[in-house]
Design an enzyme around this catalytic site. Structure first.
Site, PDB file in Angstrom:
ATOM      1  N   LYS A 194       0.019  22.405  62.665  1.00  0.00           N
ATOM      2  CA  LYS A 194      -0.252  23.806  62.964  1.00  0.00           C
ATOM      3  C   LYS A 194       0.342  24.659  61.854  1.00  0.00           C
ATOM      4  O   LYS A 194       1.554  24.804  61.740  1.00  0.00           O
ATOM      5  CB  LYS A 194       0.328  24.204  64.318  1.00  0.00           C
ATOM      6  CG  LYS A 194      -0.026  25.637  64.728  1.00  0.00           C
ATOM      7  CD  LYS A 194       0.471  25.959  66.118  1.00  0.00           C
ATOM      8  CE  LYS A 194       0.048  27.362  66.532  1.00  0.00           C
ATOM      9  NZ  LYS A 194       0.516  27.706  67.888  1.00  0.00           N
ATOM     10  N   LYS A 247      -4.894  22.594  62.938  1.00  0.00           N
ATOM     11  CA  LYS A 247      -5.184  23.996  63.226  1.00  0.00           C
ATOM     12  C   LYS A 247      -4.580  24.867  62.125  1.00  0.00           C
ATOM     13  O   LYS A 247      -3.383  24.748  61.866  1.00  0.00           O
ATOM     14  CB  LYS A 247      -4.587  24.374  64.587  1.00  0.00           C
ATOM     15  CG  LYS A 247      -4.817  25.813  65.005  1.00  0.00           C
ATOM     16  CD  LYS A 247      -4.093  26.142  66.306  1.00  0.00           C
ATOM     17  CE  LYS A 247      -4.342  27.594  66.689  1.00  0.00           C
ATOM     18  NZ  LYS A 247      -3.559  27.994  67.868  1.00  0.00           N
TER      19      LYS A 247
END
Length: 327
Positions: A194, A247
Protein backbone atom coordinates in the site's frame (compact mmCIF):
# COMPACT_ATOMS: atom_id res chain seq x y z
CA UNK A 1 9.28 -14.91 -51.67
CA UNK A 2 10.77 -13.21 -48.65
CA UNK A 3 10.91 -15.24 -45.46
CA UNK A 4 9.74 -13.38 -42.35
CA UNK A 5 7.29 -13.89 -39.49
CA UNK A 6 3.66 -13.06 -40.30
CA UNK A 7 2.21 -12.15 -36.91
CA UNK A 8 -0.82 -10.55 -38.56
CA UNK A 9 -2.22 -13.98 -39.40
CA UNK A 10 -3.54 -14.19 -35.83
CA UNK A 11 -5.07 -10.70 -36.01
CA UNK A 12 -7.00 -11.10 -39.25
CA UNK A 13 -10.54 -11.02 -37.81
CA UNK A 14 -12.39 -10.44 -34.55
CA UNK A 15 -13.04 -14.17 -34.26
CA UNK A 16 -9.36 -14.97 -34.77
CA UNK A 17 -8.31 -12.35 -32.23
CA UNK A 18 -10.77 -13.77 -29.70
CA UNK A 19 -9.47 -17.27 -30.36
CA UNK A 20 -5.89 -16.42 -29.41
CA UNK A 21 -6.56 -13.84 -26.70
CA UNK A 22 -4.21 -14.50 -23.78
CA UNK A 23 -5.88 -12.54 -20.99
CA UNK A 24 -9.54 -12.45 -20.00
CA UNK A 25 -11.46 -10.47 -17.39
CA UNK A 26 -14.47 -12.25 -15.91
CA UNK A 27 -17.25 -11.16 -13.56
CA UNK A 28 -15.81 -13.50 -10.92
CA UNK A 29 -12.65 -11.34 -10.92
CA UNK A 30 -14.50 -8.20 -9.80
CA UNK A 31 -14.99 -6.80 -6.29
CA UNK A 32 -17.26 -3.77 -5.90
CA UNK A 33 -16.60 -1.23 -3.10
CA UNK A 34 -19.66 -0.11 -1.12
CA UNK A 35 -19.76 2.91 1.20
CA UNK A 36 -22.35 2.87 3.98
CA UNK A 37 -22.94 6.08 5.95
CA UNK A 38 -24.56 6.22 9.39
CA UNK A 39 -25.41 9.89 8.91
CA UNK A 40 -27.70 9.73 5.88
CA UNK A 41 -30.85 8.14 4.55
CA UNK A 42 -31.15 7.18 0.93
CA UNK A 43 -27.98 7.72 -1.06
CA UNK A 44 -25.63 10.61 -1.82
CA UNK A 45 -23.42 10.79 -4.90
CA UNK A 46 -19.73 11.40 -4.21
CA UNK A 47 -18.92 14.58 -6.12
CA UNK A 48 -15.37 13.55 -7.05
CA UNK A 49 -16.46 10.04 -8.10
CA UNK A 50 -19.37 10.35 -10.55
CA UNK A 51 -21.64 7.32 -10.40
CA UNK A 52 -20.42 6.19 -6.96
CA UNK A 53 -22.60 6.75 -3.89
CA UNK A 54 -22.64 6.67 -0.13
CA UNK A 55 -25.64 4.66 1.10
CA UNK A 56 -27.67 4.90 4.25
CA UNK A 57 -28.47 1.67 6.05
CA UNK A 58 -32.01 2.03 4.64
CA UNK A 59 -30.80 1.96 1.03
CA UNK A 60 -27.70 -0.23 0.99
CA UNK A 61 -29.70 -3.34 0.02
CA UNK A 62 -30.83 -1.57 -3.16
CA UNK A 63 -27.19 -1.32 -4.20
CA UNK A 64 -26.44 -4.88 -3.17
CA UNK A 65 -29.46 -6.15 -5.10
CA UNK A 66 -28.19 -4.47 -8.26
CA UNK A 67 -24.68 -5.85 -7.74
CA UNK A 68 -25.97 -9.39 -7.23
CA UNK A 69 -28.31 -9.27 -10.23
CA UNK A 70 -25.41 -8.18 -12.44
CA UNK A 71 -23.47 -11.25 -11.36
CA UNK A 72 -20.75 -9.60 -9.27
CA UNK A 73 -20.09 -12.01 -6.41
CA UNK A 74 -17.98 -9.93 -4.01
CA UNK A 75 -18.17 -6.54 -2.30
CA UNK A 76 -15.83 -4.71 0.05
CA UNK A 77 -17.45 -2.57 2.74
CA UNK A 78 -16.36 0.86 4.00
CA UNK A 79 -18.14 2.75 6.75
CA UNK A 80 -18.75 6.34 7.78
CA UNK A 81 -19.71 6.37 11.48
CA UNK A 82 -21.97 8.74 13.38
CA UNK A 83 -19.17 9.64 15.79
CA UNK A 84 -15.38 9.69 15.92
CA UNK A 85 -12.91 9.60 18.80
CA UNK A 86 -9.19 9.30 19.43
CA UNK A 87 -9.08 5.49 19.21
CA UNK A 88 -11.81 4.88 16.62
CA UNK A 89 -14.30 3.14 18.88
CA UNK A 90 -16.93 3.07 16.14
CA UNK A 91 -14.79 0.65 14.14
CA UNK A 92 -15.42 -2.31 16.46
CA UNK A 93 -18.79 -1.56 18.08
CA UNK A 94 -21.36 -4.32 17.64
CA UNK A 95 -23.82 -1.75 16.30
CA UNK A 96 -21.22 0.06 14.19
CA UNK A 97 -22.36 1.05 10.73
CA UNK A 98 -20.30 -1.59 8.91
CA UNK A 99 -21.38 -4.30 11.35
CA UNK A 100 -25.03 -3.35 10.81
CA UNK A 101 -24.61 -3.39 7.06
CA UNK A 102 -22.81 -6.73 7.03
CA UNK A 103 -25.52 -8.40 9.10
CA UNK A 104 -28.22 -6.98 6.84
CA UNK A 105 -26.45 -8.02 3.64
CA UNK A 106 -25.61 -11.55 4.80
CA UNK A 107 -29.19 -12.09 6.00
CA UNK A 108 -30.58 -11.19 2.59
CA UNK A 109 -27.74 -12.34 0.32
CA UNK A 110 -25.96 -15.15 2.15
CA UNK A 111 -24.05 -16.32 -0.94
CA UNK A 112 -22.46 -12.91 -1.61
CA UNK A 113 -18.84 -12.66 -0.45
CA UNK A 114 -18.64 -9.70 1.93
CA UNK A 115 -15.15 -8.34 2.55
CA UNK A 116 -14.65 -5.92 5.43
CA UNK A 117 -12.06 -3.19 5.07
CA UNK A 118 -10.34 -3.16 8.46
CA UNK A 119 -8.85 0.19 9.38
CA UNK A 120 -9.37 3.00 11.87
CA UNK A 121 -8.98 6.06 9.65
CA UNK A 122 -12.72 6.54 9.05
CA UNK A 123 -13.36 6.31 12.80
CA UNK A 124 -10.55 8.27 14.48
CA UNK A 125 -10.86 11.97 15.17
CA UNK A 126 -7.32 12.37 13.80
CA UNK A 127 -8.09 10.62 10.51
CA UNK A 128 -5.03 8.43 10.95
CA UNK A 129 -5.02 4.64 10.61
CA UNK A 130 -3.91 4.07 14.19
CA UNK A 131 -3.77 5.59 17.65
CA UNK A 132 -1.89 8.89 17.90
CA UNK A 133 0.18 10.10 20.84
CA UNK A 134 2.21 13.31 20.79
CA UNK A 135 1.84 13.52 17.04
CA UNK A 136 3.05 9.97 16.38
CA UNK A 137 0.97 7.08 15.07
CA UNK A 138 1.70 4.24 17.48
CA UNK A 139 2.20 0.86 15.88
CA UNK A 140 1.82 -1.82 18.56
CA UNK A 141 -0.89 -0.01 20.51
CA UNK A 142 -2.91 0.34 17.29
CA UNK A 143 -2.82 -3.42 16.67
CA UNK A 144 -5.08 -4.01 19.67
CA UNK A 145 -7.87 -1.88 18.22
CA UNK A 146 -7.39 -3.11 14.65
CA UNK A 147 -7.69 -6.71 15.86
CA UNK A 148 -10.83 -5.89 17.88
CA UNK A 149 -12.29 -4.39 14.70
CA UNK A 150 -11.54 -7.51 12.66
CA UNK A 151 -13.14 -9.81 15.22
CA UNK A 152 -16.27 -7.66 15.44
CA UNK A 153 -16.60 -7.62 11.64
CA UNK A 154 -16.38 -11.40 11.42
CA UNK A 155 -18.90 -11.78 14.26
CA UNK A 156 -21.24 -9.63 12.16
CA UNK A 157 -20.82 -12.03 9.23
CA UNK A 158 -17.85 -10.80 7.16
CA UNK A 159 -16.43 -13.55 4.97
CA UNK A 160 -12.98 -11.98 4.52
CA UNK A 161 -11.03 -9.43 6.56
CA UNK A 162 -9.05 -6.89 4.51
CA UNK A 163 -6.76 -4.87 6.81
CA UNK A 164 -5.60 -1.65 5.17
CA UNK A 165 -3.97 0.14 8.10
CA UNK A 166 -0.30 -0.47 7.12
CA UNK A 167 0.89 -1.10 10.66
CA UNK A 168 3.76 -3.57 11.07
CA UNK A 169 2.52 -6.93 12.34
CA UNK A 170 -1.16 -6.34 11.60
CA UNK A 171 -1.63 -9.67 9.81
CA UNK A 172 -0.06 -11.63 12.69
CA UNK A 173 -2.16 -9.74 15.25
CA UNK A 174 -5.43 -10.20 13.36
CA UNK A 175 -4.71 -13.86 12.65
CA UNK A 176 -4.08 -14.51 16.34
CA UNK A 177 -7.21 -12.57 17.33
CA UNK A 178 -9.44 -14.36 14.85
CA UNK A 179 -8.09 -17.77 15.81
CA UNK A 180 -8.56 -17.06 19.51
CA UNK A 181 -12.16 -16.01 18.84
CA UNK A 182 -12.79 -19.28 16.98
CA UNK A 183 -12.64 -17.87 13.44
CA UNK A 184 -9.78 -20.02 12.21
CA UNK A 185 -11.32 -20.38 8.75
CA UNK A 186 -11.75 -16.66 8.02
CA UNK A 187 -9.24 -15.51 5.38
CA UNK A 188 -7.19 -12.31 5.55
CA UNK A 189 -6.84 -10.22 2.39
CA UNK A 190 -3.81 -8.14 3.25
CA UNK A 191 -3.23 -4.69 1.78
CA UNK A 192 0.37 -5.87 1.72
CA UNK A 193 1.66 -3.32 -0.78
CA UNK A 194 0.00 0.00 0.00
CA UNK A 195 1.77 3.05 -1.29
CA UNK A 196 1.44 6.56 0.17
CA UNK A 197 -0.24 7.70 -3.01
CA UNK A 198 -1.93 10.84 -4.32
CA UNK A 199 -4.31 8.57 -6.23
CA UNK A 200 -6.39 8.19 -3.03
CA UNK A 201 -7.69 11.76 -3.11
CA UNK A 202 -11.35 11.12 -4.03
CA UNK A 203 -11.59 8.24 -1.54
CA UNK A 204 -10.81 10.67 1.28
CA UNK A 205 -14.07 12.43 0.41
CA UNK A 206 -15.97 9.17 -0.02
CA UNK A 207 -14.90 7.79 3.36
CA UNK A 208 -14.35 11.11 5.20
CA UNK A 209 -10.90 9.86 6.16
CA UNK A 210 -8.42 12.66 5.51
CA UNK A 211 -5.77 12.97 8.25
CA UNK A 212 -6.21 16.00 10.46
CA UNK A 213 -2.47 16.63 10.46
CA UNK A 214 0.58 15.42 8.58
CA UNK A 215 0.32 12.51 6.17
CA UNK A 216 0.63 8.72 6.11
CA UNK A 217 4.13 8.45 4.71
CA UNK A 218 5.42 7.14 8.03
CA UNK A 219 3.47 3.91 7.62
CA UNK A 220 2.43 3.65 3.97
CA UNK A 221 5.13 2.89 1.38
CA UNK A 222 7.26 5.24 -0.70
CA UNK A 223 6.03 5.01 -4.33
CA UNK A 224 9.66 4.97 -5.52
CA UNK A 225 10.37 1.62 -3.82
CA UNK A 226 10.10 -1.82 -5.39
CA UNK A 227 12.09 -4.07 -3.05
CA UNK A 228 10.16 -2.66 -0.10
CA UNK A 229 7.04 -4.16 -1.66
CA UNK A 230 8.61 -7.59 -1.76
CA UNK A 231 9.59 -7.35 1.91
CA UNK A 232 6.03 -6.43 2.85
CA UNK A 233 4.59 -9.36 0.91
CA UNK A 234 7.05 -11.83 2.43
CA UNK A 235 6.21 -10.60 5.93
CA UNK A 236 2.46 -10.84 5.40
CA UNK A 237 2.74 -14.31 3.89
CA UNK A 238 4.77 -15.44 6.91
CA UNK A 239 2.24 -13.91 9.30
CA UNK A 240 -0.69 -15.77 7.73
CA UNK A 241 -2.15 -13.68 4.89
CA UNK A 242 -4.40 -15.60 2.47
CA UNK A 243 -4.42 -12.92 -0.26
CA UNK A 244 -2.02 -10.05 -0.96
CA UNK A 245 -2.89 -6.76 -2.59
CA UNK A 246 -1.20 -4.00 -4.55
CA UNK A 247 -2.71 -0.53 -4.10
CA UNK A 248 -2.86 1.60 -6.25
CA UNK A 249 -2.61 -0.37 -9.47
CA UNK A 250 -2.08 1.69 -12.61
CA UNK A 251 1.28 3.18 -11.63
CA UNK A 252 2.50 -0.05 -10.02
CA UNK A 253 1.95 -2.75 -12.64
CA UNK A 254 5.66 -3.60 -12.54
CA UNK A 255 5.41 -4.27 -8.81
CA UNK A 256 2.32 -6.38 -9.36
CA UNK A 257 4.06 -8.56 -11.93
CA UNK A 258 7.12 -9.05 -9.74
CA UNK A 259 4.98 -10.05 -6.77
CA UNK A 260 2.98 -12.47 -8.92
CA UNK A 261 6.25 -14.08 -10.00
CA UNK A 262 7.18 -14.71 -6.35
CA UNK A 263 3.95 -15.61 -4.56
CA UNK A 264 1.51 -18.50 -4.77
CA UNK A 265 -1.20 -16.50 -2.97
CA UNK A 266 -4.08 -14.90 -4.90
CA UNK A 267 -3.07 -11.38 -5.92
CA UNK A 268 -5.55 -8.51 -5.68
CA UNK A 269 -5.29 -5.19 -7.53
CA UNK A 270 -7.08 -2.15 -6.13
CA UNK A 271 -8.12 0.15 -8.98
CA UNK A 272 -8.38 3.13 -6.65
CA UNK A 273 -10.54 6.24 -6.57
CA UNK A 274 -8.13 8.59 -8.31
CA UNK A 275 -7.69 6.15 -11.17
CA UNK A 276 -11.47 5.91 -11.48
CA UNK A 277 -12.03 9.65 -11.31
CA UNK A 278 -9.38 10.48 -13.93
CA UNK A 279 -11.05 8.19 -16.44
CA UNK A 280 -14.51 9.52 -15.59
CA UNK A 281 -13.42 13.16 -15.90
CA UNK A 282 -11.66 12.63 -19.21
CA UNK A 283 -14.65 10.72 -20.57
CA UNK A 284 -17.09 13.42 -19.48
CA UNK A 285 -14.96 15.96 -21.35
CA UNK A 286 -15.11 13.81 -24.47
CA UNK A 287 -11.37 13.26 -24.51
CA UNK A 288 -11.43 9.45 -24.32
CA UNK A 289 -13.74 6.50 -24.94
CA UNK A 290 -14.54 5.44 -21.36
CA UNK A 291 -15.53 1.86 -22.14
CA UNK A 292 -12.40 1.13 -24.16
CA UNK A 293 -10.09 2.78 -21.63
CA UNK A 294 -11.66 0.85 -18.75
CA UNK A 295 -11.20 -2.38 -20.67
CA UNK A 296 -7.52 -1.68 -21.41
CA UNK A 297 -6.90 -0.60 -17.83
CA UNK A 298 -8.43 -3.61 -16.10
CA UNK A 299 -7.13 -6.15 -18.60
CA UNK A 300 -3.70 -4.58 -18.07
CA UNK A 301 -3.98 -5.35 -14.36
CA UNK A 302 -4.95 -8.93 -15.13
CA UNK A 303 -2.03 -9.22 -17.57
CA UNK A 304 0.30 -7.91 -14.89
CA UNK A 305 -0.76 -10.78 -12.64
CA UNK A 306 -3.90 -9.74 -10.75
CA UNK A 307 -6.29 -12.57 -9.94
CA UNK A 308 -8.94 -10.21 -8.53
CA UNK A 309 -9.62 -6.50 -9.03
CA UNK A 310 -11.33 -4.15 -6.59
CA UNK A 311 -12.81 -1.51 -8.86
CA UNK A 312 -15.55 1.13 -8.88
CA UNK A 313 -16.14 0.08 -12.50
CA UNK A 314 -17.28 -3.41 -11.42
CA UNK A 315 -20.98 -2.86 -12.15
CA UNK A 316 -20.28 -1.20 -15.51
CA UNK A 317 -17.98 -4.02 -16.58
CA UNK A 318 -20.45 -6.69 -15.45
CA UNK A 319 -23.19 -5.05 -17.52
CA UNK A 320 -20.99 -5.11 -20.61
CA UNK A 321 -20.02 -8.74 -20.07
CA UNK A 322 -23.70 -9.63 -19.64
CA UNK A 323 -24.38 -7.94 -22.98
CA UNK A 324 -21.87 -10.27 -24.62
CA UNK A 325 -18.77 -8.12 -24.74
CA UNK A 326 -15.53 -10.07 -24.66
CA UNK A 327 -13.15 -8.87 -21.97
Amino acid sequence: MMNFDRHRRLRSSAAMRDLVRETHLNKDDLIMPVFVDANITGKTEISSMPGVFQFGIDSVLDEIDEIVKLGVKSVIMFGLPDHKDEVGTGAWEDDGIVQQAIRLIKKNYPELIVIADTCLCEYTSTGHCGVVKDGEVLNDESLTYITKTAVSQVKAGADIIAPSNAMDGYVASIRAGLDEAGFINTPIMSYAVKYASSFYGPFREAADSSPEFGDRKGYQMDPANRLDAMREVLSDEKEGADFVMVKPSMAFLDVMREIKNHTVLPLVAYNVSGEYSMIKAAAQNGWIDEDKIVQETLVGMKRAGADLIITYFAKDVAKRINEGENF
